[in-house]
Each structure stands twice: as C-alpha cells, then as structure tokens.
Design a protein around this motif. Sequence first.
Motif, PDB file in Angstrom:
ATOM      1  N   THR A 107      42.201  25.023  78.577  1.00  0.00           N
ATOM      2  CA  THR A 107      41.240  25.844  77.851  1.00  0.00           C
ATOM      3  C   THR A 107      40.486  24.938  76.888  1.00  0.00           C
ATOM      4  O   THR A 107      41.094  24.189  76.126  1.00  0.00           O
ATOM      5  N   VAL A 108      39.155  25.013  76.955  1.00  0.00           N
ATOM      6  CA  VAL A 108      38.307  24.179  76.105  1.00  0.00           C
ATOM      7  C   VAL A 108      37.485  25.090  75.198  1.00  0.00           C
ATOM      8  O   VAL A 108      36.839  26.025  75.665  1.00  0.00           O
ATOM      9  N   GLN A 109      37.531  24.798  73.911  1.00  0.00           N
ATOM     10  CA  GLN A 109      36.717  25.532  72.936  1.00  0.00           C
ATOM     11  C   GLN A 109      35.489  24.675  72.629  1.00  0.00           C
ATOM     12  O   GLN A 109      35.620  23.561  72.127  1.00  0.00           O
ATOM     13  N   TYR A 110      34.309  25.200  72.975  1.00  0.00           N
ATOM     14  CA  TYR A 110      33.063  24.492  72.704  1.00  0.00           C
ATOM     15  C   TYR A 110      32.510  24.933  71.355  1.00  0.00           C
ATOM     16  O   TYR A 110      32.571  26.106  71.002  1.00  0.00           O
ATOM     17  N   GLU A 111      31.949  23.970  70.617  1.00  0.00           N
ATOM     18  CA  GLU A 111      31.346  24.265  69.319  1.00  0.00           C
ATOM     19  C   GLU A 111      29.887  23.828  69.343  1.00  0.00           C
ATOM     20  O   GLU A 111      29.580  22.663  69.586  1.00  0.00           O
ATOM     21  N   ASP A 112      29.009  24.777  69.075  1.00  0.00           N
ATOM     22  CA  ASP A 112      27.579  24.490  69.024  1.00  0.00           C
ATOM     23  C   ASP A 112      27.258  23.687  67.765  1.00  0.00           C
ATOM     24  O   ASP A 112      27.668  24.045  66.671  1.00  0.00           O
ATOM     25  N   LEU A 113      26.539  22.581  67.933  1.00  0.00           N
ATOM     26  CA  LEU A 113      26.090  21.750  66.812  1.00  0.00           C
ATOM     27  C   LEU A 113      24.566  21.606  66.827  1.00  0.00           C
ATOM     28  O   LEU A 113      24.009  20.680  66.257  1.00  0.00           O
ATOM     29  N   SER A 114      23.904  22.544  67.483  1.00  0.00           N
ATOM     30  CA  SER A 114      22.453  22.486  67.639  1.00  0.00           C
ATOM     31  C   SER A 114      21.756  22.723  66.311  1.00  0.00           C
ATOM     32  O   SER A 114      22.366  23.140  65.324  1.00  0.00           O
ATOM     33  N   SER A 115      20.448  22.474  66.294  1.00  0.00           N
ATOM     34  CA  SER A 115      19.658  22.680  65.081  1.00  0.00           C
ATOM     35  C   SER A 115      19.739  24.141  64.645  1.00  0.00           C
ATOM     36  O   SER A 115      19.976  25.045  65.455  1.00  0.00           O
ATOM     37  N   SER A 116      19.531  24.375  63.364  1.00  0.00           N
ATOM     38  CA  SER A 116      19.740  25.704  62.774  1.00  0.00           C
ATOM     39  C   SER A 116      18.702  26.742  63.209  1.00  0.00           C
ATOM     40  O   SER A 116      18.894  27.930  62.977  1.00  0.00           O
ATOM     41  N   ASN A 117      17.626  26.327  63.852  1.00  0.00           N
ATOM     42  CA  ASN A 117      16.580  27.269  64.250  1.00  0.00           C
ATOM     43  C   ASN A 117      16.745  27.786  65.676  1.00  0.00           C
ATOM     44  O   ASN A 117      15.856  28.440  66.202  1.00  0.00           O
ATOM     45  N   VAL A 118      17.887  27.526  66.290  1.00  0.00           N
ATOM     46  CA  VAL A 118      18.161  28.028  67.645  1.00  0.00           C
ATOM     47  C   VAL A 118      18.435  29.526  67.574  1.00  0.00           C
ATOM     48  O   VAL A 118      19.159  29.991  66.697  1.00  0.00           O
ATOM     49  N   VAL A 119      17.864  30.270  68.520  1.00  0.00           N
ATOM     50  CA  VAL A 119      18.107  31.712  68.564  1.00  0.00           C
ATOM     51  C   VAL A 119      18.781  32.162  69.853  1.00  0.00           C
ATOM     52  O   VAL A 119      19.330  33.252  69.903  1.00  0.00           O
ATOM     53  N   ASP A 120      18.740  31.333  70.903  1.00  0.00           N
ATOM     54  CA  ASP A 120      19.397  31.683  72.165  1.00  0.00           C
ATOM     55  C   ASP A 120      20.078  30.460  72.754  1.00  0.00           C
ATOM     56  O   ASP A 120      19.530  29.350  72.717  1.00  0.00           O
ATOM     57  N   TRP A 121      21.278  30.693  73.308  1.00  0.00           N
ATOM     58  CA  TRP A 121      22.085  29.645  73.924  1.00  0.00           C
ATOM     59  C   TRP A 121      22.332  30.019  75.369  1.00  0.00           C
ATOM     60  O   TRP A 121      22.655  31.168  75.669  1.00  0.00           O
ATOM     61  N   GLU A 122      22.189  29.044  76.275  1.00  0.00           N
ATOM     62  CA  GLU A 122      22.546  29.233  77.683  1.00  0.00           C
ATOM     63  C   GLU A 122      23.449  28.075  78.083  1.00  0.00           C
ATOM     64  O   GLU A 122      23.001  26.938  78.198  1.00  0.00           O
ATOM     65  N   TRP A 123      24.731  28.384  78.252  1.00  0.00           N
ATOM     66  CA  TRP A 123      25.730  27.393  78.655  1.00  0.00           C
ATOM     67  C   TRP A 123      25.970  27.514  80.153  1.00  0.00           C
ATOM     68  O   TRP A 123      25.999  28.612  80.699  1.00  0.00           O
ATOM     69  N   GLU A 124      26.170  26.368  80.793  1.00  0.00           N
ATOM     70  CA  GLU A 124      26.586  26.354  82.195  1.00  0.00           C
ATOM     71  C   GLU A 124      27.805  25.437  82.288  1.00  0.00           C
ATOM     72  O   GLU A 124      27.754  24.281  81.881  1.00  0.00           O
ATOM     73  N   PHE A 125      28.909  25.999  82.822  1.00  0.00           N
ATOM     74  CA  PHE A 125      30.171  25.270  82.919  1.00  0.00           C
ATOM     75  C   PHE A 125      30.528  25.077  84.385  1.00  0.00           C
ATOM     76  O   PHE A 125      31.039  25.992  85.029  1.00  0.00           O
ATOM     77  N   GLU A 126      30.257  23.897  84.899  1.00  0.00           N
ATOM     78  CA  GLU A 126      30.595  23.564  86.279  1.00  0.00           C
ATOM     79  C   GLU A 126      32.115  23.628  86.416  1.00  0.00           C
ATOM     80  O   GLU A 126      32.834  22.988  85.665  1.00  0.00           O
ATOM     81  N   GLY A 127      32.603  24.458  87.337  1.00  0.00           N
ATOM     82  CA  GLY A 127      34.047  24.565  87.576  1.00  0.00           C
ATOM     83  C   GLY A 127      34.798  25.343  86.520  1.00  0.00           C
ATOM     84  O   GLY A 127      36.024  25.426  86.562  1.00  0.00           O
ATOM     85  N   GLY A 128      34.113  25.917  85.569  1.00  0.00           N
ATOM     86  CA  GLY A 128      34.775  26.633  84.479  1.00  0.00           C
ATOM     87  C   GLY A 128      34.752  28.132  84.663  1.00  0.00           C
ATOM     88  O   GLY A 128      33.997  28.682  85.458  1.00  0.00           O
ATOM     89  N   ILE A 129      35.633  28.802  83.933  1.00  0.00           N
ATOM     90  CA  ILE A 129      35.671  30.260  83.901  1.00  0.00           C
ATOM     91  C   ILE A 129      35.491  30.662  82.436  1.00  0.00           C
ATOM     92  O   ILE A 129      36.351  30.340  81.622  1.00  0.00           O
TER      93      ILE A 129
END
Length: 172
Positions: A107-129
């Motif tokens: 199990t991997v916990q991802y943490e967003d470190l993007s700039s503060s003005n982001v309003v939408d995130w789209e993650w794609e995890f190859e082989g992940g659930i």
Amino acid sequence: SDFLEIIEYIIALDEPVADFDFTTDELKVEFEDKSTYAETYFWDFGDGNTSFASDPIHFYDEDGIYTVLLEVENECGISIIEKDVEVISKVTADFTSDVQSGCAELTVQYEDLSSSNVVDWEWEFEGGIPAFSTDTNPEVLYTADGIYGTTLTVFSRKGRYQSIKTDTAYIE
C-alpha cells in the motif's frame, strides 16, 4: 486703417464615458483606457490597490476574479464602469509517496506537493488499485510485482494551465 479683430472660441465638452479593455498574462494585467472625454482617471483593481494612470499595468498576488472599477472625470461630469477580471497563474505538478518500493500487496500513500493554485488532480496508477483517482492524496494498492509508473496531472481554474509529473514504483 488699423483694426483689431478679437476671436473667442467656445469649447463645449461632453460628459466623459468610462470604458477599458485588458489583457491578462498569468497574474499580470495590462489595462487600456477606452474612455471618451476623460481628463482624470481613478482605477480600483479590486484587491486594495489603486492607480491614477490612464493605462496602468497591475500585478495581482493570487489567482481569482477581481472587480475592477474605472472612474473618469472631466469638468462636465463623472463616469464609472466595472468589469470582472480573472487572473490564473500556471500550476506545477509534484508529489511524493511514503514508499517507492516494497513487496507485493504494497500500500502506497501518495502526497500531493503541487503548487497551491491547483484545483483538480488526475492520478493514473499503472498496475495499482485504483488505477485512477481524483483525490488530492490518494492511497494505492499494488498486488503484483513489477515496475509501475505513476502520473499526476494537475489543473488550474478553468483548466487554463496543466502540469504533469511521472514517477516509478518498484514492487517485488
């Protein structure tokens, strides 16, 4: 015979009519006065800042929609116009995870470190659930060994700007 001719001119002004255009470049806005019969200018940029220039350039501190007021005046009157100005700065995608490799059923916990003005995130995890997520800080399960890519695409308001970051997880 000498004579003296005196000519007087009468100048009749119309009342001013306020108008302006603007162009935006991220947080920078260039204002162009389009008023008629204006002699003085007062700009309120909607963020607490003002100007008396005819064609000011203003830099906003943060993304948003600001109501800009232009008041023009001459000796015949005052005219005011307001327009909404939207400024959107570029975004930067960045993330980290609590682990980058491990044994299957990881199990991997991802943490967003993007700039503060982001309003939408789209993650794609190859082989992940799950294989996709729009969460800010998603948790993903990897059940089989392999090398898997993770891609984060972030968007600014109205999707004007986007940024992409890709990283790899090693599962044994």
